[in-house]
Structures are given as structure tokens and as C-alpha cells.
Write a protein that holds these residues in place. Structure first.
Motif, PDB file in Angstrom:
ATOM      1  N   ASP A 142       0.737  -1.003  -0.112  1.00  0.00           N
ATOM      2  CA  ASP A 142      -0.065  -0.090   0.430  1.00  0.00           C
ATOM      3  C   ASP A 142       1.403   1.410  -0.355  1.00  0.00           C
ATOM      4  OD1 ASP A 142      -2.907  -1.810  -0.596  1.00  0.00           O
ATOM      5  OD2 ASP A 142      -3.025  -1.421   1.881  1.00  0.00           O
ATOM      6  N   PHE A 143       1.982   0.959   0.922  1.00  0.00           N
ATOM      7  CA  PHE A 143       2.630   2.668   0.865  1.00  0.00           C
ATOM      8  C   PHE A 143       3.073   2.324  -0.264  1.00  0.00           C
ATOM      9  CE2 PHE A 143       7.591   4.135   1.324  1.00  0.00           C
ATOM     10  CZ  PHE A 143       6.742   5.381   1.810  1.00  0.00           C
ATOM     11  N   LEU A 144       4.185   1.563  -1.376  1.00  0.00           N
ATOM     12  CA  LEU A 144       4.785   1.856  -2.199  1.00  0.00           C
ATOM     13  C   LEU A 144       4.025   1.938  -3.747  1.00  0.00           C
ATOM     14  CD1 LEU A 144       7.297  -1.420  -2.152  1.00  0.00           C
ATOM     15  CD2 LEU A 144       7.740   1.045  -1.956  1.00  0.00           C
ATOM     16  N   ASP A 145       1.848   1.821  -3.319  1.00  0.00           N
ATOM     17  CA  ASP A 145       1.533   2.293  -4.625  1.00  0.00           C
ATOM     18  C   ASP A 145       1.132   3.549  -4.371  1.00  0.00           C
ATOM     19  OD1 ASP A 145       1.231  -0.442  -4.950  1.00  0.00           O
ATOM     20  OD2 ASP A 145      -1.087  -1.052  -4.418  1.00  0.00           O
ATOM     21  N   ARG A 146       0.866   3.926  -3.009  1.00  0.00           N
ATOM     22  CA  ARG A 146       1.258   5.641  -2.520  1.00  0.00           C
ATOM     23  C   ARG A 146       2.080   6.305  -3.461  1.00  0.00           C
ATOM     24  NH1 ARG A 146      -0.759   4.163   2.574  1.00  0.00           N
ATOM     25  NH2 ARG A 146       0.787   4.849   3.333  1.00  0.00           N
ATOM     26  N   VAL A 147       3.328   6.030  -3.075  1.00  0.00           N
ATOM     27  CA  VAL A 147       4.333   7.016  -3.348  1.00  0.00           C
ATOM     28  C   VAL A 147       4.183   7.000  -4.930  1.00  0.00           C
ATOM     29  CG1 VAL A 147       6.351   6.449  -3.537  1.00  0.00           C
ATOM     30  CG2 VAL A 147       5.878   5.912  -1.256  1.00  0.00           C
ATOM     31  N   ASP A 148       3.802   5.871  -5.490  1.00  0.00           N
ATOM     32  CA  ASP A 148       3.952   5.144  -7.129  1.00  0.00           C
ATOM     33  C   ASP A 148       2.959   6.532  -7.276  1.00  0.00           C
ATOM     34  OD1 ASP A 148       4.972   4.746 -10.167  1.00  0.00           O
ATOM     35  OD2 ASP A 148       2.978   3.461  -9.956  1.00  0.00           O
ATOM     36  N   ARG A 149       1.734   6.396  -7.454  1.00  0.00           N
ATOM     37  CA  ARG A 149       0.861   7.447  -7.299  1.00  0.00           C
ATOM     38  C   ARG A 149       0.722   8.228  -7.335  1.00  0.00           C
ATOM     39  NH1 ARG A 149      -4.057   7.266 -10.837  1.00  0.00           N
ATOM     40  NH2 ARG A 149      -5.256   9.254 -10.344  1.00  0.00           N
ATOM     41  N   ARG A 150       1.424   9.194  -5.471  1.00  0.00           N
ATOM     42  CA  ARG A 150       2.499  10.641  -5.692  1.00  0.00           C
ATOM     43  C   ARG A 150       2.702  10.458  -6.331  1.00  0.00           C
ATOM     44  NH1 ARG A 150       0.867  15.664  -4.798  1.00  0.00           N
ATOM     45  NH2 ARG A 150       2.454  16.271  -3.400  1.00  0.00           N
ATOM     46  N   ARG A 151       4.181  10.151  -7.593  1.00  0.00           N
ATOM     47  CA  ARG A 151       5.142  10.739  -8.022  1.00  0.00           C
ATOM     48  C   ARG A 151       4.713  10.724  -9.524  1.00  0.00           C
ATOM     49  NH1 ARG A 151       9.783   6.194  -6.643  1.00  0.00           N
ATOM     50  NH2 ARG A 151      10.613   7.073  -5.010  1.00  0.00           N
ATOM     51  N   PHE A 152       3.885   9.911 -10.018  1.00  0.00           N
ATOM     52  CA  PHE A 152       2.470  10.080 -10.942  1.00  0.00           C
ATOM     53  C   PHE A 152       2.089  11.344 -11.258  1.00  0.00           C
ATOM     54  CE2 PHE A 152      -0.745   9.835 -13.414  1.00  0.00           C
ATOM     55  CZ  PHE A 152      -0.958   9.887 -14.307  1.00  0.00           C
ATOM     56  N   GLU A 153       1.623  11.629 -10.130  1.00  0.00           N
ATOM     57  CA  GLU A 153       0.637  13.001  -9.505  1.00  0.00           C
ATOM     58  C   GLU A 153       1.661  14.135 -10.254  1.00  0.00           C
ATOM     59  OE1 GLU A 153      -1.799  12.951  -6.901  1.00  0.00           O
ATOM     60  OE2 GLU A 153      -3.117  11.176  -7.198  1.00  0.00           O
ATOM     61  N   LEU A 154       2.598  14.642  -9.075  1.00  0.00           N
ATOM     62  CA  LEU A 154       3.393  15.431  -9.058  1.00  0.00           C
ATOM     63  C   LEU A 154       4.598  15.282 -11.048  1.00  0.00           C
ATOM     64  CD1 LEU A 154       5.740  14.935  -5.736  1.00  0.00           C
ATOM     65  CD2 LEU A 154       3.923  16.501  -6.656  1.00  0.00           C
ATOM     66  N   GLU A 155       5.150  14.170 -11.272  1.00  0.00           N
ATOM     67  CA  GLU A 155       4.900  14.495 -13.354  1.00  0.00           C
ATOM     68  C   GLU A 155       3.990  14.608 -13.906  1.00  0.00           C
ATOM     69  OE1 GLU A 155       6.380  10.163 -13.825  1.00  0.00           O
ATOM     70  OE2 GLU A 155       8.189  10.365 -12.919  1.00  0.00           O
ATOM     71  N   LYS A 156       2.695  14.512 -13.878  1.00  0.00           N
ATOM     72  CA  LYS A 156       1.637  15.183 -14.545  1.00  0.00           C
ATOM     73  C   LYS A 156       1.569  16.507 -14.197  1.00  0.00           C
ATOM     74  CE  LYS A 156      -2.745  14.239 -15.797  1.00  0.00           C
ATOM     75  NZ  LYS A 156      -4.140  14.836 -15.076  1.00  0.00           N
ATOM     76  N   ALA A 157       1.715  17.078 -13.271  1.00  0.00           N
ATOM     77  CA  ALA A 157       1.549  18.351 -12.496  1.00  0.00           C
ATOM     78  C   ALA A 157       2.531  19.622 -13.714  1.00  0.00           C
ATOM     79  CB  ALA A 157       1.386  18.433 -11.197  1.00  0.00           C
ATOM     80  N   GLU A 158       3.694  19.027 -13.711  1.00  0.00           N
ATOM     81  CA  GLU A 158       4.974  18.791 -13.888  1.00  0.00           C
ATOM     82  C   GLU A 158       5.057  19.039 -15.412  1.00  0.00           C
ATOM     83  OE1 GLU A 158       8.413  21.669 -14.641  1.00  0.00           O
ATOM     84  OE2 GLU A 158       7.595  21.262 -12.594  1.00  0.00           O
ATOM     85  N   ARG A 159       4.635  18.228 -16.251  1.00  0.00           N
ATOM     86  CA  ARG A 159       4.335  18.298 -17.379  1.00  0.00           C
ATOM     87  C   ARG A 159       2.820  19.318 -18.185  1.00  0.00           C
ATOM     88  NH1 ARG A 159       5.147  12.689 -17.062  1.00  0.00           N
ATOM     89  NH2 ARG A 159       2.325  12.528 -17.082  1.00  0.00           N
ATOM     90  N   ASP A 160       2.141  19.405 -17.346  1.00  0.00           N
ATOM     91  CA  ASP A 160       0.685  20.364 -17.336  1.00  0.00           C
ATOM     92  C   ASP A 160       1.780  21.646 -17.653  1.00  0.00           C
ATOM     93  OD1 ASP A 160      -1.132  17.846 -17.995  1.00  0.00           O
ATOM     94  OD2 ASP A 160      -1.750  18.343 -15.669  1.00  0.00           O
ATOM     95  N   ARG A 161       2.397  21.959 -16.049  1.00  0.00           N
ATOM     96  CA  ARG A 161       2.889  23.574 -16.034  1.00  0.00           C
ATOM     97  C   ARG A 161       3.706  23.239 -17.976  1.00  0.00           C
ATOM     98  NH1 ARG A 161       3.295  22.455 -10.355  1.00  0.00           N
ATOM     99  NH2 ARG A 161       5.391  21.251 -11.081  1.00  0.00           N
ATOM    100  N   GLU A 162       4.128  22.532 -18.092  1.00  0.00           N
ATOM    101  CA  GLU A 162       5.429  22.759 -19.268  1.00  0.00           C
ATOM    102  C   GLU A 162       4.469  23.416 -20.691  1.00  0.00           C
ATOM    103  OE1 GLU A 162       7.727  19.986 -19.293  1.00  0.00           O
ATOM    104  OE2 GLU A 162       9.124  19.866 -17.641  1.00  0.00           O
ATOM    105  N   ARG A 163       3.138  22.647 -20.604  1.00  0.00           N
ATOM    106  CA  ARG A 163       2.385  22.402 -21.617  1.00  0.00           C
ATOM    107  C   ARG A 163       1.735  24.249 -21.769  1.00  0.00           C
ATOM    108  NH1 ARG A 163      -0.373  17.234 -20.721  1.00  0.00           N
ATOM    109  NH2 ARG A 163       1.362  15.589 -21.424  1.00  0.00           N
ATOM    110  N   ALA A 164       1.467  23.883 -20.257  1.00  0.00           N
ATOM    111  CA  ALA A 164       0.629  25.079 -20.175  1.00  0.00           C
ATOM    112  C   ALA A 164       1.866  26.447 -20.965  1.00  0.00           C
ATOM    113  CB  ALA A 164      -0.035  25.627 -18.964  1.00  0.00           C
ATOM    114  N   GLN A 165       2.970  26.503 -20.208  1.00  0.00           N
ATOM    115  CA  GLN A 165       4.388  27.406 -20.491  1.00  0.00           C
ATOM    116  C   GLN A 165       4.377  28.279 -22.149  1.00  0.00           C
ATOM    117  OE1 GLN A 165       7.748  26.606 -18.636  1.00  0.00           O
ATOM    118  NE2 GLN A 165       6.862  28.517 -16.643  1.00  0.00           N
ATOM    119  N   ARG A 166       4.126  26.356 -22.843  1.00  0.00           N
ATOM    120  CA  ARG A 166       4.686  26.515 -24.135  1.00  0.00           C
ATOM    121  C   ARG A 166       3.547  27.112 -24.771  1.00  0.00           C
ATOM    122  NH1 ARG A 166       6.084  20.726 -25.516  1.00  0.00           N
ATOM    123  NH2 ARG A 166       5.609  20.795 -23.562  1.00  0.00           N
TER     124      ARG A 166
END
Length: 95
Positions: free
Chosen positions: A69-93
Motif C-alpha cells: 500500500d505504501f509503495l502504491d501511494r508513493v508511485d501514485r504521488r510521483r505520477f501526480e507530481l510528474e503530470k502536474a509538471e508536464r501540465d505546467r510545461e505545456r501551459a508555458q509553451r
């Protein structure tokens, strides 16, 4: 009807077959046998230290499901952070 068995003979053979079938020992699956062996072990070695150790392992950091459960939560959180970063980069472009 000279060679036919009496009417009651067929019925008796059916009951005998049924009783034979019922008297055969029940086959145990590996899981059933393992579970029964584990329950027997716990009942024979039912001291406070073993119970405490089993409870600690089941609920503590050593438990498989807790780790999973812990590893699944960490993986999900990493995915969400990476997605937010990609969304920010797309918005800036897009500006």
C-alpha cells in the motif's frame, strides 16, 4: 423377466454405492491443509510472545500489504507530481 433382478436389489445397490462414496475420506486442498497446520501450530505454541510477534508483524512495517500500500501511494504521488509538471510545461509553451 427370468434374468432380471428383483426390484429391491437395484435400489439396495444404489444405497450401498452411496454409502461407500460417503465413507471415503475427504480430499484436502493444499490451502486447507496449510491453514489447518498453521492453526494447530498457533494453538500448540500459544504463548504471549508469539501472539505479540504475529500481531506486530501483521500490523507493522514488516507486513507485505502495508508495504505494498505504501509503495502504491508513493508511485501514485510521483505520477501526480510528474503530470502536474508536464501540465505546467505545456501551459508555458502554449503562451
Amino acid at each position: 423377466a427370468a434374468g432380471a433382478p428383483p426390484a429391491g436389489a437395484t435400489r439396495k445397490a444404489g444405497v450401498d454405492d452411496l454409502l461407500k462414496e460417503m465413507s471415503k475420506p475427504e480430499k484436502l486442498s493444499t490451502m486447507s491443509k496449510t491453514s489447518a497446520d498453521w492453526d494447530l501450530f498457533k494453538s500448540k505454541n500459544a504463548d504471549a510472545e508469539l501472539k505479540e510477534q504475529l500481531e506486530t508483524s501483521a500490523a507493522g512495517n514488516e507486513a507485505y500489504l502495508v508495504k505494498k500500500d505504501f509503495l502504491d501511494r508513493v508511485d501514485r504521488r510521483r505520477f501526480e507530481l510528474e503530470k502536474a509538471e508536464r501540465d505546467r510545461e505545456r501551459a508555458q509553451r502554449g503562451k
